[in-house]
Write a protein that holds these residues in place. Structure first.
Motif, PDB file in Angstrom:
ATOM      1  N   LYS A  53       0.246   4.218  -0.941  1.00  0.00           N
ATOM      2  CA  LYS A  53       0.263   5.459  -0.053  1.00  0.00           C
ATOM      3  C   LYS A  53      -1.052   5.358   1.200  1.00  0.00           C
ATOM      4  O   LYS A  53      -0.861   5.614   2.229  1.00  0.00           O
ATOM      5  N   ALA A  54      -2.232   4.478   0.739  1.00  0.00           N
ATOM      6  CA  ALA A  54      -3.204   4.296   1.485  1.00  0.00           C
ATOM      7  C   ALA A  54      -2.775   3.141   2.618  1.00  0.00           C
ATOM      8  O   ALA A  54      -3.080   3.443   3.812  1.00  0.00           O
ATOM      9  N   LYS A  55      -1.797   2.280   2.436  1.00  0.00           N
ATOM     10  CA  LYS A  55      -1.397   1.325   3.406  1.00  0.00           C
ATOM     11  C   LYS A  55      -0.502   2.131   4.378  1.00  0.00           C
ATOM     12  O   LYS A  55      -0.491   1.842   5.620  1.00  0.00           O
ATOM     13  N   ARG A  56       0.306   2.977   3.752  1.00  0.00           N
ATOM     14  CA  ARG A  56       1.100   3.819   4.630  1.00  0.00           C
ATOM     15  C   ARG A  56       0.363   4.799   5.660  1.00  0.00           C
ATOM     16  O   ARG A  56       0.603   4.604   7.078  1.00  0.00           O
ATOM     17  N   LEU A  57      -0.571   5.308   5.222  1.00  0.00           N
ATOM     18  CA  LEU A  57      -1.396   6.182   6.207  1.00  0.00           C
ATOM     19  C   LEU A  57      -2.189   5.238   6.988  1.00  0.00           C
ATOM     20  O   LEU A  57      -2.220   5.680   8.368  1.00  0.00           O
ATOM     21  N   ALA A  58      -2.675   4.070   6.698  1.00  0.00           N
ATOM     22  CA  ALA A  58      -3.551   3.112   7.579  1.00  0.00           C
ATOM     23  C   ALA A  58      -2.516   2.370   8.532  1.00  0.00           C
ATOM     24  O   ALA A  58      -2.912   2.465   9.808  1.00  0.00           O
ATOM     25  N   ARG A  59      -1.234   2.042   8.193  1.00  0.00           N
ATOM     26  CA  ARG A  59      -0.361   1.526   9.367  1.00  0.00           C
ATOM     27  C   ARG A  59      -0.135   2.540  10.315  1.00  0.00           C
ATOM     28  O   ARG A  59       0.022   2.431  11.461  1.00  0.00           O
ATOM     29  N   LYS A  60       0.132   3.917   9.865  1.00  0.00           N
ATOM     30  CA  LYS A  60       0.445   4.923  10.801  1.00  0.00           C
ATOM     31  C   LYS A  60      -0.734   5.062  11.967  1.00  0.00           C
ATOM     32  O   LYS A  60      -0.598   5.471  13.072  1.00  0.00           O
ATOM     33  N   TYR A  61      -2.045   5.175  11.344  1.00  0.00           N
ATOM     34  CA  TYR A  61      -3.041   5.391  12.276  1.00  0.00           C
ATOM     35  C   TYR A  61      -3.884   4.181  12.640  1.00  0.00           C
ATOM     36  O   TYR A  61      -4.793   4.287  13.273  1.00  0.00           O
ATOM     37  N   ASN A  62      -3.438   2.890  12.475  1.00  0.00           N
ATOM     38  CA  ASN A  62      -4.101   1.614  12.890  1.00  0.00           C
ATOM     39  C   ASN A  62      -5.519   1.578  12.335  1.00  0.00           C
ATOM     40  O   ASN A  62      -6.236   1.583  13.133  1.00  0.00           O
ATOM     41  N   ALA A  63      -5.623   1.834  11.208  1.00  0.00           N
ATOM     42  CA  ALA A  63      -6.949   1.961  10.402  1.00  0.00           C
ATOM     43  C   ALA A  63      -6.854   0.788   9.219  1.00  0.00           C
ATOM     44  O   ALA A  63      -6.043  -0.097   9.381  1.00  0.00           O
ATOM     45  N   ASP A  64      -8.008   1.076   8.551  1.00  0.00           N
ATOM     46  CA  ASP A  64      -8.016  -0.016   7.393  1.00  0.00           C
ATOM     47  C   ASP A  64      -8.101   0.787   5.889  1.00  0.00           C
ATOM     48  O   ASP A  64      -8.233   1.956   5.709  1.00  0.00           O
ATOM     49  N   VAL A  65      -7.725  -0.035   5.168  1.00  0.00           N
ATOM     50  CA  VAL A  65      -7.648   0.515   3.745  1.00  0.00           C
ATOM     51  C   VAL A  65      -8.869  -0.445   2.954  1.00  0.00           C
ATOM     52  O   VAL A  65      -8.979  -1.510   2.949  1.00  0.00           O
ATOM     53  N   ILE A  66      -9.571   0.385   2.483  1.00  0.00           N
ATOM     54  CA  ILE A  66     -10.876  -0.160   1.467  1.00  0.00           C
ATOM     55  C   ILE A  66     -10.533   0.065   0.036  1.00  0.00           C
ATOM     56  O   ILE A  66     -10.484   1.290  -0.446  1.00  0.00           O
ATOM     57  N   ILE A  67     -10.293  -0.745  -0.720  1.00  0.00           N
ATOM     58  CA  ILE A  67     -10.039  -0.801  -2.188  1.00  0.00           C
ATOM     59  C   ILE A  67     -11.242  -0.903  -2.910  1.00  0.00           C
ATOM     60  O   ILE A  67     -11.878  -1.740  -2.815  1.00  0.00           O
ATOM     61  N   HIS A  68     -11.563  -0.025  -3.902  1.00  0.00           N
ATOM     62  CA  HIS A  68     -12.828   0.100  -4.653  1.00  0.00           C
ATOM     63  C   HIS A  68     -12.423  -0.288  -6.195  1.00  0.00           C
ATOM     64  O   HIS A  68     -11.174  -0.068  -6.512  1.00  0.00           O
ATOM     65  N   ARG A  69     -13.473  -0.956  -6.725  1.00  0.00           N
ATOM     66  CA  ARG A  69     -13.221  -1.255  -8.138  1.00  0.00           C
ATOM     67  C   ARG A  69     -13.695   0.194  -9.090  1.00  0.00           C
ATOM     68  O   ARG A  69     -14.150   1.097  -8.786  1.00  0.00           O
ATOM     69  N   GLU A  70     -13.170   0.083 -10.384  1.00  0.00           N
ATOM     70  CA  GLU A  70     -13.510   1.399 -11.204  1.00  0.00           C
ATOM     71  C   GLU A  70     -14.983   1.829 -11.315  1.00  0.00           C
ATOM     72  O   GLU A  70     -15.195   2.846 -11.498  1.00  0.00           O
ATOM     73  N   ASN A  71     -15.858   0.782 -10.796  1.00  0.00           N
ATOM     74  CA  ASN A  71     -17.244   1.140 -10.986  1.00  0.00           C
ATOM     75  C   ASN A  71     -17.552   1.575  -9.406  1.00  0.00           C
ATOM     76  O   ASN A  71     -18.869   1.800  -9.246  1.00  0.00           O
ATOM     77  N   GLY A  72     -16.668   1.637  -8.495  1.00  0.00           N
ATOM     78  CA  GLY A  72     -17.033   2.056  -7.129  1.00  0.00           C
ATOM     79  C   GLY A  72     -17.271   1.105  -6.388  1.00  0.00           C
ATOM     80  O   GLY A  72     -17.393   1.543  -4.912  1.00  0.00           O
ATOM     81  N   GLU A  73     -17.494  -0.135  -6.569  1.00  0.00           N
ATOM     82  CA  GLU A  73     -17.886  -1.161  -5.607  1.00  0.00           C
ATOM     83  C   GLU A  73     -16.546  -1.357  -5.007  1.00  0.00           C
ATOM     84  O   GLU A  73     -15.602  -1.351  -5.224  1.00  0.00           O
ATOM     85  N   ILE A  74     -16.897  -1.981  -3.510  1.00  0.00           N
ATOM     86  CA  ILE A  74     -15.706  -2.244  -2.632  1.00  0.00           C
ATOM     87  C   ILE A  74     -15.116  -3.512  -3.346  1.00  0.00           C
ATOM     88  O   ILE A  74     -15.976  -4.554  -3.192  1.00  0.00           O
ATOM     89  N   ARG A  75     -14.056  -3.651  -3.394  1.00  0.00           N
ATOM     90  CA  ARG A  75     -13.300  -4.898  -3.863  1.00  0.00           C
ATOM     91  C   ARG A  75     -12.563  -5.532  -2.720  1.00  0.00           C
ATOM     92  O   ARG A  75     -12.923  -6.858  -2.635  1.00  0.00           O
ATOM     93  N   GLU A  76     -12.009  -5.164  -1.614  1.00  0.00           N
ATOM     94  CA  GLU A  76     -11.140  -5.504  -0.815  1.00  0.00           C
ATOM     95  C   GLU A  76     -11.082  -4.691   0.419  1.00  0.00           C
ATOM     96  O   GLU A  76     -11.044  -3.570   0.115  1.00  0.00           O
ATOM     97  N   ARG A  77     -10.944  -5.269   1.646  1.00  0.00           N
ATOM     98  CA  ARG A  77     -10.558  -4.289   2.819  1.00  0.00           C
ATOM     99  C   ARG A  77      -9.578  -4.980   3.281  1.00  0.00           C
ATOM    100  O   ARG A  77      -9.330  -5.935   3.784  1.00  0.00           O
ATOM    101  N   ILE A  78      -8.509  -4.343   3.828  1.00  0.00           N
ATOM    102  CA  ILE A  78      -7.133  -4.466   4.365  1.00  0.00           C
ATOM    103  C   ILE A  78      -7.198  -3.996   5.847  1.00  0.00           C
ATOM    104  O   ILE A  78      -7.256  -2.575   5.945  1.00  0.00           O
ATOM    105  N   SER A  79      -7.191  -4.605   6.964  1.00  0.00           N
ATOM    106  CA  SER A  79      -6.880  -4.059   8.326  1.00  0.00           C
ATOM    107  C   SER A  79      -5.621  -3.832   8.922  1.00  0.00           C
ATOM    108  O   SER A  79      -4.968  -4.995   8.742  1.00  0.00           O
ATOM    109  N   PHE A  80      -5.160  -2.562   9.498  1.00  0.00           N
ATOM    110  CA  PHE A  80      -4.027  -2.568  10.178  1.00  0.00           C
ATOM    111  C   PHE A  80      -4.250  -2.187  11.267  1.00  0.00           C
ATOM    112  O   PHE A  80      -3.436  -1.486  12.018  1.00  0.00           O
ATOM    113  N   SER A  81      -5.440  -2.587  11.931  1.00  0.00           N
ATOM    114  CA  SER A  81      -5.696  -2.105  13.580  1.00  0.00           C
ATOM    115  C   SER A  81      -4.798  -3.109  14.302  1.00  0.00           C
ATOM    116  O   SER A  81      -4.968  -4.334  13.957  1.00  0.00           O
ATOM    117  N   ASP A  82      -4.721  -2.941  15.364  1.00  0.00           N
ATOM    118  CA  ASP A  82      -4.149  -3.645  16.533  1.00  0.00           C
ATOM    119  C   ASP A  82      -4.967  -4.754  16.834  1.00  0.00           C
ATOM    120  O   ASP A  82      -6.332  -4.608  16.872  1.00  0.00           O
TER     121      ASP A  82
END
Length: 94
Positions: A65-94
């Motif tokens: 769902k986050a990827k669909r929204l990020a593609r639509k708005y040329n944004a990034d997806v920031i994935i968090h771990r269960e403890n809240g730390e950032i695990r990964e960032r995926i960019s869909f910006s031009d």
């Protein structure tokens, strides 16, 4: 009578300050989507929002769902771990 004018003028000045300051707060918001732990599952939340966009049982479905929204708005997806730390960032910006 002079005190009435000064009160009215002070009120006008206060209103001008208020409206001018509110214009400067209109910053462009980002559309970055965060996949975050939520209750007993996962949620998608737009950066800067307190409310969540959607709830999911699995992180994978929240990520889709986050990827669909990020593609639509040329944004990034920031994935968090269960403890809240950032695990990964995926960019869909031009």
């Amino acid at each position: 009578m002079p005190s009435e004018k000064s009160i009215a003028r002070t009120l006008i000045e206060l209103l001008e300050v208020f409206f001018n300051s509110s214009r400067s707060l209109n910053r462009t918001r980002t559309w970055h989507q965060h996949v975050v732990p939520y209750e007993d599952g996962w949620a998608v939340r737009r950066e800067g929002n307190k409310r969540i966009t959607s709830k999911h049982q699995k992180q994978r479905t929240a990520l889709e769902k986050a990827k669909r929204l990020a593609r639509k708005y040329n944004a990034d997806v920031i994935i968090h771990r269960e403890n809240g730390e950032i695990r990964e960032r995926i960019s869909f910006s031009d």
